[in-house]
Design an enzyme around this catalytic site. Structure first.
Site, PDB file in Angstrom:
ATOM      1  N   ILE A  69       0.895  -1.153   0.000  1.00 39.12           N
ATOM      2  CA  ILE A  69       0.000   0.000   0.000  1.00 39.12           C
ATOM      3  C   ILE A  69       0.930   1.197   0.000  1.00 39.12           C
ATOM      4  O   ILE A  69       1.530   1.525   1.021  1.00 39.12           O
ATOM      5  CB  ILE A  69      -0.933   0.015   1.223  1.00 39.12           C
ATOM      6  N   PRO A  70       1.066   1.828  -1.153  1.00 36.26           N
ATOM      7  CA  PRO A  70       2.219   2.712  -1.388  1.00 36.26           C
ATOM      8  C   PRO A  70       2.089   4.079  -0.739  1.00 36.26           C
ATOM      9  O   PRO A  70       1.987   5.095  -1.412  1.00 36.26           O
ATOM     10  CB  PRO A  70       2.250   2.833  -2.908  1.00 36.26           C
ATOM     11  N   CYS A  71       2.157   4.104   0.569  1.00 41.69           N
ATOM     12  CA  CYS A  71       2.049   5.385   1.248  1.00 41.69           C
ATOM     13  C   CYS A  71       3.272   6.254   0.981  1.00 41.69           C
ATOM     14  O   CYS A  71       3.239   7.450   1.215  1.00 41.69           O
ATOM     15  CB  CYS A  71       1.837   5.173   2.748  1.00 41.69           C
ATOM     16  N   HIS A  72       4.354   5.634   0.468  1.00 39.55           N
ATOM     17  CA  HIS A  72       5.523   6.453   0.160  1.00 39.55           C
ATOM     18  C   HIS A  72       5.275   7.355  -1.039  1.00 39.55           C
ATOM     19  O   HIS A  72       6.051   8.256  -1.288  1.00 39.55           O
ATOM     20  CB  HIS A  72       6.729   5.541  -0.108  1.00 39.55           C
TER      21      HIS A  72
END
Length: 174
Positions: free
Chosen positions: A140-143
DNA sequence: AATCGTCGTTCTT
DNA sequence: AAGAACGACGATT
């Protein structure tokens, strides 16, 4: 079958990668956590028992988790993700997490943009909180969520990780 | 750089 | 149950 809950408590699974050994956490409905490799400074804290075998549906989840993680860490676009168990989150958090899943590799969004996208304009700061509560970083690409103006913003796993993950996607903010 | 508005979550009464 | 405190923010001054 045994009583009420069959699978019982979550199981951990170590996923070795060139960047260290990640730890995946599975509930009986899917992947519910992913933690960065332990650094020497951060001591260990195992709360769930390690999975003994990789059979059945959990086995397929593990396979797809590892494949997706390996893809992500080598700059490729991950294929199918395992089912995600996001039940730990509040409705708001889950909306934020789903929104992040829609950001393609190499692209970014601001906290404010996510807020507007989920119909909560003005909740940019709350979105930041939700990002910090993301139980499955990298996949889950919170970056890919940056502060306005392309500034880096924060990262619960440490800003070094955020920069590294963005770098893998050809981005170099801030 | 300092300040203020905003909003969901968490911690205290 | 209600209020205060707290952020991975954003806009303004």
């Amino acid at each position: 079958m045994n009583s009420a809950r069959t699978t019982a408590r979550p199981a951990t699974w170590e996923i070795p990668t060139p960047l260290g050994s990640f730890t995946a956490l599975y509930s009986d409905t899917g992947l519910c956590g992913l933690s960065f490799p332990r650094t020497s400074s951060r001591a260990s804290q195992e709360t769930a028992p390690p999975a003994r075998r990789c059979e059945g549906e959990v086995g397929t989840w593990m396979a797809s988790t590892r494949a997706a993680l390996e893809d992500a860490l080598s700059g490729r676009k991950p294929g199918r993700l395992p089912p995600l168990d996001l039940s730990a989150g509040t409705p708001f958090q889950r909306e934020v997490w789903r929104a992040m899943l829609s950001i393609p590799p190499g692209k970014t969004m601001s906290y404010g943009e996510i807020a507007r996208k989920i119909g909560c304009p003005g909740a940019a700061r709350a979105v930041g909180q939700a990002c910090g509560a993301n139980p499955i970083p990298v996949l889950i690409p919170c970056h890919r969520v940056l502060a306005s103006g392309g500034r880096l913003g924060g990262f619960s796993g440490g800003l070094d990780w955020k920069r590294r993950l963005l770098g893998l996607e050809g981005l170099s903010p801030g």
